[in-house]
Structures are given as structure tokens and as C-alpha cells.
Write a protein that holds these residues in place. Structure first.
Motif, PDB file in Angstrom:
ATOM      1  N   GLY A  85       0.816  -1.212   0.000  1.00  0.00           N
ATOM      2  CA  GLY A  85       0.000   0.000   0.000  1.00  0.00           C
ATOM      3  C   GLY A  85       0.846   1.256   0.000  1.00  0.00           C
ATOM      4  O   GLY A  85       0.549   2.233  -0.709  1.00  0.00           O
ATOM      5  N   LEU A  86       1.913   1.248   0.803  1.00  0.00           N
ATOM      6  CA  LEU A  86       2.806   2.406   0.857  1.00  0.00           C
ATOM      7  C   LEU A  86       3.505   2.628  -0.479  1.00  0.00           C
ATOM      8  O   LEU A  86       3.668   3.773  -0.928  1.00  0.00           O
ATOM      9  CB  LEU A  86       3.845   2.198   1.964  1.00  0.00           C
ATOM     10  CG  LEU A  86       3.295   2.108   3.397  1.00  0.00           C
ATOM     11  CD1 LEU A  86       4.408   1.703   4.356  1.00  0.00           C
ATOM     12  CD2 LEU A  86       2.674   3.436   3.811  1.00  0.00           C
ATOM     13  N   ALA A  89       0.966   3.953  -3.083  1.00  0.00           N
ATOM     14  CA  ALA A  89       0.602   5.325  -2.722  1.00  0.00           C
ATOM     15  C   ALA A  89       1.710   6.301  -3.104  1.00  0.00           C
ATOM     16  O   ALA A  89       1.446   7.414  -3.593  1.00  0.00           O
ATOM     17  CB  ALA A  89       0.316   5.415  -1.222  1.00  0.00           C
ATOM     18  N   ARG A  90       2.956   5.892  -2.906  1.00  0.00           N
ATOM     19  CA  ARG A  90       4.083   6.757  -3.251  1.00  0.00           C
ATOM     20  C   ARG A  90       4.167   6.952  -4.764  1.00  0.00           C
ATOM     21  O   ARG A  90       4.377   8.077  -5.248  1.00  0.00           O
ATOM     22  CB  ARG A  90       5.380   6.120  -2.720  1.00  0.00           C
ATOM     23  CG  ARG A  90       6.650   6.912  -2.940  1.00  0.00           C
ATOM     24  CD  ARG A  90       6.606   8.222  -2.215  1.00  0.00           C
ATOM     25  NE  ARG A  90       6.463   9.319  -3.171  1.00  0.00           N
ATOM     26  CZ  ARG A  90       6.208  10.550  -2.844  1.00  0.00           C
ATOM     27  NH1 ARG A  90       6.037  10.891  -1.588  1.00  0.00           N
ATOM     28  NH2 ARG A  90       6.098  11.485  -3.762  1.00  0.00           N
ATOM     29  N   THR A  92       1.639   6.658  -6.861  1.00  0.00           N
ATOM     30  CA  THR A  92       0.457   7.429  -7.249  1.00  0.00           C
ATOM     31  C   THR A  92       0.694   8.923  -7.064  1.00  0.00           C
ATOM     32  O   THR A  92       0.403   9.735  -7.958  1.00  0.00           O
ATOM     33  CB  THR A  92      -0.770   6.987  -6.419  1.00  0.00           C
ATOM     34  OG1 THR A  92      -1.034   5.606  -6.663  1.00  0.00           O
ATOM     35  CG2 THR A  92      -1.997   7.801  -6.792  1.00  0.00           C
ATOM     36  N   ALA A  93       1.245   9.288  -5.910  1.00  0.00           N
ATOM     37  CA  ALA A  93       1.512  10.695  -5.635  1.00  0.00           C
ATOM     38  C   ALA A  93       2.599  11.248  -6.551  1.00  0.00           C
ATOM     39  O   ALA A  93       2.515  12.390  -7.029  1.00  0.00           O
ATOM     40  CB  ALA A  93       1.916  10.868  -4.171  1.00  0.00           C
TER      41      ALA A  93
END
Length: 371
Positions: A85-86, A89-90, A92-93
């Protein structure tokens, strides 16, 4: 390389994380900066990028208070669950800075050696690319067991490159190429190009990375390059810090020329990603039919059965000396096969019913292994 339109880029854990575990945002952003720029370049229009990213387990170490990568499968899966997930998310950002969407794709070898699953994996990745997204591919470490895992993401990247019909595979790590010895020793030099396995004879290839957070090393990268090149996909092996040079076609890293043509889709996965659950021993005639004639394996040619497996599982086909000559997906459970040994499908159908008038392994589900 500058003409490649669809590119698979694989990055290792050591290029994305800190030594203590956890993602290094600056490293992730630096890689994304390069990939985002590459997407808008290329002769004849924009290029497509598929990113195969390690780092899920490594990213989960620090949040879970783990000092190093655990050896037991359960804690590896727990770390992957937190870290995946981390990681996404990284990405994606980071890609959002360029207005680019990402899509997470998690695979196990079982997903891609079976016909229907293989087609679905291809359709998903192809559709993501068609919609302008960057697929971020990783092994499904959260649920994968030892029996159904690829073993390392270098091999996964080679197989994904074949799956999506890529024009180029770029393997990024913390080493800027393949050397003719230990890069830390004086007198060693970078191997700029590999035209075939003969070019690597006598080359000392290291087996471990520097950071200790991944599973691969130079051995797995060279093996991945060999798989991809044999499947018709050229490969560049270099460091993450030189990704821009590699994707621009400049002289960096080690370039592996293609050594073969693109083969039938999922058979490459069957040969290199599946884990045989058992084996069948073939008589001499069946070995010739399977290896030389590329025929299906019939019950009449089976001399013995080894192991416990179910219908649809990958198995090895061996000769009388125990050498694996092929690999395939079997149509019967192990417990059913002893009653089929040496018998014709016609006789079996009469005695046991029409369901037994079929091949033990169909030629479409069979790949011959190179000696």
C-alpha cells in the motif's frame, strides 16, 4: 532502443528504499521523473511504460519494526501487506505531479501459466496502457506461497515483457551493468554488449546485492535477460541512476541482444515461472513424440507417475533416466493415472467413459525444455 514504443522497466528494492527499510521518497521521485519524461518522447509518438517494481516487503520493514528482511514466509507476507500500500501510494503521488495515473497489478505464477488467467492478465495490462495509465506490477507477495511464487522480480519482469509484447526490457539496480568480474576489484571492466550465452563464458557473476533488502542479484538479472532475449525482447541492464541514459539509447550498462523470436504466449511462463507439482515418466517412444514431434502425451506413453498433483497442475515429463524433457499442465489427478498407464484412449473410453478419451497433457499445454 530509441524506437521502442512499449517498454518494461524493472526497479529493485535497493534502488527505492533506505538501508534500514522504508521507502526513500527522493529516489522514487527521481525514477518517476525519468519515466514520465520518457512517456512523452519517442519516434512516432508517445511511449508506453510498464513498471515492475520491487520494494513492497522492504517498504513494510520499518513500519512493522523489523530490522531486516524476515526469513519466514508469514512475516514476509505481513511486511508485503503493509508495504504494498505504501509503495503504490508513493507512486500514485509521484506520477500525479505529471497528471499520470497508475494502476496496481499483482501477479502470481499460477495466474499466468493457465490459459484463461494468462489472457486476462494481458487484457488488463493492455487496457491500462490504452487508457494512458502506468501499470505498476509486483508479485503478489501477500498471498503467494513458495509453490506459486516467481522467486524474484527480475524473472517476473522478463515474463511481463513477453506478456505485454514489449519492445524493450530495462533492468535497474544499484550496479551500472554486468562486469567481467567483481566491480569492486581493480582491473575489471563493464561488458557493453552480450550477443549470446557464449559471450558470458568465464564471466564471474555475483549472486548478492549490496543492500540486503531484495532477493535478487546479478545472477537473477542475467537469467532474466536470457529469458527475455530468447523470447525476442532486447534488454538493457544498468543502475537506476542511469535510467535516463539507458532509455535515451546512450552507451550505458549492458545491452543483451535478442537471441530468439517471440514464442507462444503462456508457454514461456509455463517453462520459467511454474513449479512442477509432480512428474510423469515417459517411455522412449513418448519422449520422441513429445520432444521431436511436438505431440500431445497420451496414456499409452506413460510408464510411471511421481508425486501428488491435481488436474490442471504443472508437472514435469521425464525420460527413463529421470531427465526433465518437458513441462505441461496435466488433465488428470495423480491418483487417476496409474489405471491409465500404457493403455489406448479408445480402450479407456470403452471401460471408463468418454471423459477418459483424451490426452494426459495436450500439446497446447506443453513446452519442451532445452537440454
Amino acid at each position: 532502443m530509441t524506437e521502442a514504443r512499449r517498454i518494461v522497466v524493472k526497479v529493485g528494492s535497493s534502488s527505492l528504499t533506505t538501508a534500514s527499510g522504508g521507502l526513500d521518497a527522493d529516489r522514487v521521485d527521481a525514477l518517476v521523473d525519468v519515466l514520465a519524461k520518457v512517456r512523452g518522447e519517442g519516434d512516432g509518438g508517445a511511449r508506453e511504460i510498464v513498471l515492475v517494481s520491487s520494494g513492497a516487503i522492504a517498504a513494510g520493514l520499518a513500519p512493522l519494526g523489523l530490522a531486516r528482511r524476515p526469513k519466514d514466509l508469514a512475516r514476509q507476507q505481513a511486511a508485503a501487506s503493509v508495504g504494498q500500500g505504501l509503495l503504490v501510494a508513493r507512486y500514485t503521488a509521484s506520477f500525479a505531479r505529471y497528471g499520470v495515473r497508475v494502476g496496481q497489478v499483482l501477479l502470481t505464477s499460477d495466474d499466468t501459466s493457465r490459459r484463461a488467467h494468462y489472457r486476462n492478465a494481458y487484457r488488463t495490462l493492455d487496457q491500462l496502457l490504452a487508457m494512458g495509465a502506468v501499470p505498476v506490477v509486483n508479485e503478489n507477495d501477500t498471498v503467494a506461497t513458495d509453490e506459486i511464487r516467481f522467486g524474484d522480480n527480475d524473472r517476473l519482469a522478463a515474463l511481463v515483457a513477453h506478456l505485454v509484447r514489449a519492445d524493450l526490457l530495462v533492468l535497474l539496480s544499484d550496479v551500472d551493468g554486468l562486469y567481467d568480474g567483481d566491480p569492486s576489484r581493480p582491473g575489471t571492466s563493464r561488458i557493453a554488449e552480450v550477443r549470446g550465452l557464449a559471450d558470458l563464458e568465464g564471466v564471474e557473476i555475483g549472486s548478492a546485492g549490496k543492500a540486503g533488502v531484495g532477493t535478487g542479484g546479478m545472477v537473477t538479472k542475467v537469467e532474466a535477460a536470457r529469458i527475455a532475449a530468447a523470447a525476442g525482447v532486447p534488454v538493457v541492464l544498468t543502475s537506476a541512476s542511469r535510467a535516463a541514459d539507458a532509455l535515451a539509447g546512450r552507451d550505458t550498462g549492458t545491452y543483451f541482444r535478442r537471441t530468439g523470436r517471440r514464442s507462444a504466449g503462456r508457454l514461456l511462463w509455463l517453462a520459467h515461472a511454474s513449479t512442477p507439482q509432480g512428474a510423469l515418466v515417459l517411455d522412449e517412444g513418448a519422449v520422441r513424440a513429445v520432444v521431436e514431434g511436438r505431440k500431445s502425451l497420451l496414456p499409452a506413453g506413460v510408464a510411471a507417475v511421481e508425486g501428488e498433483f491435481g488436474a490442471g497442475d504443472p508437472i514435469e515429463l521425464r525420460d527413463a533416466e529421470g531427465r526433465a524433457v518437458a513441462r505441461g499442465l496435466v488433465n488428470f489427478d495423480a491418483r487417476e493415472i496409474p489405471q491409465l498407464l500404457g493403455r489406448s484412449t479408445r480402450d479407456l473410453a470403452k471401460e471408463l467413459g468418454p471423459a477418459y478419451e483424451r490426452e494426459v497433457v495436450h500439446r497446447d499445454d506443453l513446452v519442451v525444455l532445452q537440454p
